[in-house]
Design an enzyme around this catalytic site. Structure first.
Site, short mmCIF file in Angstrom:
data_model
loop_
_atom_site.label_atom_id
_atom_site.label_comp_id
_atom_site.label_asym_id
_atom_site.label_seq_id
_atom_site.Cartn_x
_atom_site.Cartn_y
_atom_site.Cartn_z
N CYS A 8 0.86 -1.18 0.00
CA CYS A 8 0.00 0.00 0.00
C CYS A 8 0.89 1.23 0.00
O CYS A 8 2.11 1.11 -0.17
CB CYS A 8 -0.97 0.00 1.19
SG CYS A 8 -0.23 0.22 2.81
N ARG A 14 -3.22 -0.64 5.44
CA ARG A 14 -3.81 -1.73 4.65
C ARG A 14 -2.88 -2.90 4.41
O ARG A 14 -3.27 -4.06 4.59
CB ARG A 14 -4.32 -1.19 3.31
CG ARG A 14 -5.47 -0.22 3.48
CD ARG A 14 -5.88 0.40 2.17
NE ARG A 14 -4.81 1.28 1.68
CZ ARG A 14 -4.80 1.84 0.49
NH1 ARG A 14 -5.78 1.61 -0.36
NH2 ARG A 14 -3.80 2.64 0.13
N ASP A 123 -8.75 3.50 1.51
CA ASP A 123 -7.65 3.83 2.40
C ASP A 123 -8.19 4.41 3.70
O ASP A 123 -8.72 5.53 3.71
CB ASP A 123 -6.72 4.82 1.72
CG ASP A 123 -5.41 5.01 2.46
OD1 ASP A 123 -5.35 4.68 3.66
OD2 ASP A 123 -4.47 5.50 1.83
#
Length: 152
Positions: A8, A14, A123
């Site tokens: 990420c 994440r 996100d």
């Protein structure tokens, strides 16, 4: 054995969530020895930092520890080291392709592209919704686990 690198932007939300969820799922399925998982960032912004506290709390709420993580940046050498490089969103994929110099072996994919609802994992750094990210990550990792253990 399949080696997976989750990627990420900063490697504090994440991608480490996916790394630790995948480790947990594989272990619970009795397939822990079949998978090597790690995570990385496309940026340098968070290098050396641990999992972001709200992401750590979300993992802990599901009984998944994430100790010992320190954010690192994806390198070109990672392309050869891993079988799959799994990005969380389309921007990650663009940056991964740039860092890796392309994807000649077809190793780079988005996490949710393994599910029935392909797309980007939102996100939580911007949305603040770590439970939605948890659901996306769990669904994607479960799909990867099933794909690579179904015929084994």
């Amino acid at each position: 054995m399949i080696k997976i690198l989750f990627v990420c932007h900063g490697n504090i939300c994440r991608s480490p969530m996916a790394e630790f969820v995948m480790k947990d799922l594989a272990a619970k399925a009795g397939a822990g020895e079949r998978f090597v998982t790690d995570s990385a960032a496309t940026s340098t912004e968070e290098i050396g930092n641990p999992v972001y506290p709200p992401a750590r709390r979300e993992l802990a709420a599901h009984g998944i520890p994430c100790t010992g993580h320190a954010a690192r940046q994806l390198t070109r050498a990672d392309y050869d080291r891993y079988d799959l490089l799994i990005g969380m969103d389309s921007a990650n994929i663009r940056n991964m392709l740039r860092i890796c110099g392309g994807d000649p072996e077809g190793k780079i994919h988005r996490l949710l592209d393994y599910t029935a609802r392909p797309g980007d994992v939102a996100d939580p750094w911007y949305t603040g919704d770590f439970s939605a990210t948890w659901r996306d990550v769990l669904e994607g990792c479960t799909a990867i686990l099933h794909r690579y253990t179904a015929c084994k």
